[in-house]
Design an enzyme around this catalytic site. Structure first.
Site, short mmCIF file in Angstrom:
data_model
loop_
_atom_site.label_atom_id
_atom_site.label_comp_id
_atom_site.label_asym_id
_atom_site.label_seq_id
_atom_site.Cartn_x
_atom_site.Cartn_y
_atom_site.Cartn_z
N HIS B 142 1.02 -0.95 0.11
CA HIS B 142 -0.06 -0.32 0.01
C HIS B 142 0.69 0.87 -0.68
O HIS B 142 1.95 1.38 0.54
CB HIS B 142 -0.89 0.35 1.25
CG HIS B 142 -1.71 1.01 1.16
ND1 HIS B 142 -1.41 1.86 2.23
CD2 HIS B 142 -3.13 1.02 0.89
CE1 HIS B 142 -2.76 2.93 1.62
NE2 HIS B 142 -4.15 2.12 1.62
N ASP B 219 2.20 -4.88 7.55
CA ASP B 219 1.49 -4.02 7.41
C ASP B 219 -0.27 -5.05 7.71
O ASP B 219 -0.74 -5.29 6.86
CB ASP B 219 1.27 -2.80 6.11
CG ASP B 219 -0.22 -2.66 6.50
OD1 ASP B 219 -1.03 -2.30 6.61
OD2 ASP B 219 -0.41 -1.81 4.43
N GLN B 222 -5.17 -4.86 6.27
CA GLN B 222 -6.18 -6.23 6.43
C GLN B 222 -6.66 -7.16 6.47
O GLN B 222 -7.06 -7.95 7.16
CB GLN B 222 -6.56 -5.77 4.64
CG GLN B 222 -6.45 -4.81 3.54
CD GLN B 222 -7.85 -4.26 3.25
OE1 GLN B 222 -8.50 -5.04 4.32
NE2 GLN B 222 -8.00 -2.84 3.47
N LYS B 245 -11.11 0.47 10.21
CA LYS B 245 -11.13 -1.08 9.17
C LYS B 245 -11.78 -2.07 10.22
O LYS B 245 -11.72 -3.17 9.34
CB LYS B 245 -10.04 -1.72 9.07
CG LYS B 245 -9.62 -0.48 7.35
CD LYS B 245 -9.06 -0.79 6.91
CE LYS B 245 -7.87 0.40 5.78
NZ LYS B 245 -8.78 0.63 4.46
N CYS B 384 -4.58 3.07 -3.52
CA CYS B 384 -3.42 3.29 -3.02
C CYS B 384 -2.28 2.35 -3.38
O CYS B 384 -1.70 1.98 -2.88
CB CYS B 384 -3.14 3.25 -1.65
SG CYS B 384 -4.98 4.65 -1.14
#
Lengths: 141, 426
Positions: B142, B219, B222, B245, B384
């Site tokens: 991302h 990261d 998600q 999220k 992104c």
């Protein structure tokens, strides 16, 4: 009012599927390019002026992108011949929306006005008013 | 293909917790909230961008504002003590949720994943990296990670390399082992690609990185919302994710860092809250994690995140994962049935809960406008990940992403809307 399918009335889809004046003008007085990187919309506008160096004789466009950006360029290429550069430079967002004949949702305005802005910037570069390489309407919301 | 019975979450009950899912859309967008021209039932499939917020989380925030709103760590008065305890406990609860045995000292509240990434980039990267050093990323990062480390590379002279993705959108681990060499100081990798849905072998990457003494930043924007995550099993040195999220509010993200790593790092932002002693000449820093939380922190948001974590744990993260997988597989199978649909990333039975695709002959933004007319909210654009889209050879894609309240029927509505776009543009 809803904007989705309304935004894709027959006229827009027709211009998208059968773009008018698509291509380049070998004897263009000036050309200019624009891109909205986040959409991937690209537009090149070629303009040929009449002998008075002010009246638009012919416009062609080429490019790639969404239906709104491409149909807008196609319609503009039909609309501009006969107009003067001053008239072109005076066009604003409402003129483009009127030309398209549909409501454009706020997030898609940048697609709708790209061709107009490219033509206007092209005219201003030609007349020495600005110096830019490329036009974008990414910040137009 | 899955059947409804296999779904481990009682979606009808869950949907009761999310009032927004009952609203209709499609009318005037200049006044927020449902209006008279809003006639299409909302089908919300943009969860990878932000999830909806359950009543339990909103109520926790309301309880804070109505009952004990106060600044933390600086008042001896009663409200400030209540707020301080609740805010600190939120750190402990998040630590427990992601398996950080060091508790609150390993959990820094930030604005979002991006800020967590920048915190490490500025506090560690700028100070520790230089010419001759290498930063290894993946091609599916991302922008939060890609742009940040690209800039740190430019500022420090460290070189940035990208681990290739193969034709199915999986990480090429042989290439990773080639790139991660003795000069490598940091490997930053996305856990689940927000575009491809690929679940990356981050624990294996961490092993490779640790063999050469490099740190690993994962990261998890998600992954933490959608599956059980244990940062210690992964052996990540840093791990980041965002509250909004995962049923939480906006304005809060989390940076997990191993205690000894965070201890050695300089602060990122200076000011109040992060100091211990200040004179006109010099200052000393507060303990972890407060050293990295300068100024008044996101108190309400931290308390909201605590409630979000409770909510997800009540559902059970194994159940959330299974629900996501079943929906992703169903959506993949339905989309893959069309010759004019191109889907990006690995097969349907091996991905996170999202599917990005393109319909031949229809720009992603046109498709998304038509889906919107059907009340279907999806994301269109580059998500992104512009360089990844360049690699895929497309300017944009359309992404449907799922969460605990989504149903197969909503995916059917998506497919119907895609079909309408197909007819319109035929």
């Amino acid at each position: 009012m809803g904007m989705g399918s309304d935004m894709y009335r027959q006229q827009i889809l027709d211009h998208y599927k059968n773009p008018r004046n698509y291509g380049e003008l070998p004897d263009a007085t000036f050309s200019h390019v624009g891109e909205n990187p986040s959409c991937g919309d690209t537009i090149r506008i070629d303009v040929r002026l009449e002998d008075d160096d002010e009246t638009i004789e012919r416009v062609a466009f080429s490019g790639d992108g969404c239906a709104i950006s491409q149909a807008s360029a196609s319609m503009l290429s039909q609309r501009l011949p006969g107009a003067t550069l001053s008239e072109l430079k005076e066009m604003d967002r409402d003129d483009v929306i009127d030309m398209l004949g549909v409501d454009i949702s706020p997030m898609r305005i940048k697609c709708a006005v790209l061709a107009e802005k490219v033509a206007q910037d092209g005219a201003m570069i030609y007349e020495g008013e600005i110096e830019i390489e490329e036009t974008t309407t990414e910040d137009d919301v | 293909m899955s059947t409804q019975e296999q779904y481990p979450i009682d979606v009808e009950a869950v949907r009761e917790d999310f009032p927004i899912l009952r609203r209709k859309v499609g009318g005037d967008v200049t006044t927020p909230g449902e209006g008279p021209d809003d006639t299409k039932p909302l089908v919300y499939l943009d969860n990878a961008a932000t999830s909806q917020t359950p009543k339990q989380v909103v109520e926790a925030i309301v309880d804070y504002y109505y009952g004990y709103n106060s600044n933390v760590h600086r008042g001896i008065h009663h409200l400030s003590q209540e707020a301080s305890v609740a805010y600190e406990e939120a750190h402990d609860r998040v630590a427990e949720f992601i398996g950080a045995s060091g508790g609150r000292e390993e959990v820094v509240f930030t604005k979002n994943t991006t800020e967590a990434m920048n915190l490490v980039a500025y506090a560690w990267g700028l100070n520790e990296l230089g010419p001759g050093d290498r930063i290894v990323l993946t091609e599916m990062e991302h922008h939060a990670s890609l742009v940040t480390w690209q800039q740190i590379g430019e500022k420090t002279g460290a070189e940035v390399k990208y681990v290739r993705t193969d034709d199915e959108g999986r990480l090429d681990m042989d290439h990773a082992r080639d790139l991660i060499d003795g000069d490598t100081k940091l490997v930053s990798a996305v856990h689940i690609s927000n575009t491809l849905g690929t679940v990356n072998p981050v624990a294996e990457l961490a092993d490779v990185a640790h063999e050469v003494g490099a740190y690993v930043f994962v990261d998890g924007a998600q992954s933490v919302p959608t599956r059980p995550v244990d940062v210690e099993e992964i052996d990540a040195d840093f791990f980041a994710f965002s509250g909004h999220k995962m049923c939480g509010p906006t304005g809060i993200g989390v940076l997990y860092g191993k205690r000894h790593v965070l201890d050695e790092m300089e602060p990122y932002l200076y000011g109040g809250e992060m100091i211990r002693k200040v004179t006109y000449e010099e200052s000393t820093w507060e303990d972890l994690p407060w050293k990295f939380e300068a100024g008044t922190p996101p108190i309400a948001q931290g308390i909201g995140l605590h409630a979000a974590v409770d909510y997800l744990d009540d559902l059970g993260m194994d159940n959330v994962k299974r629900h996501e997988e079943l929906l992703a597989e169903y959506a993949y199978d339905r989309l893959a049935a069309f010759d004019d649909v191109e889907i990006y990333g690995p097969p349907g039975d091996d991905r996170g809960g999202l599917v990005a695709f393109n319909l031949e002959g229809v720009h992603a933004h046109d498709l998304s406008s038509i889906l919107n007319d059907h009340g279907v909210a999806i994301r269109a654009g580059d998500h992104c990940t512009q360089p990844l889209h360049d690699k895929l050879g497309v300017a944009a894609s359309t992404r449907a992403s799922f969460y605990v309240y989504n149903t197969r029927e909503e995916i059917d509505a998506l497919i119907d809307a895609v079909d309408d776009a197909r007819q319109l543009f035929a």
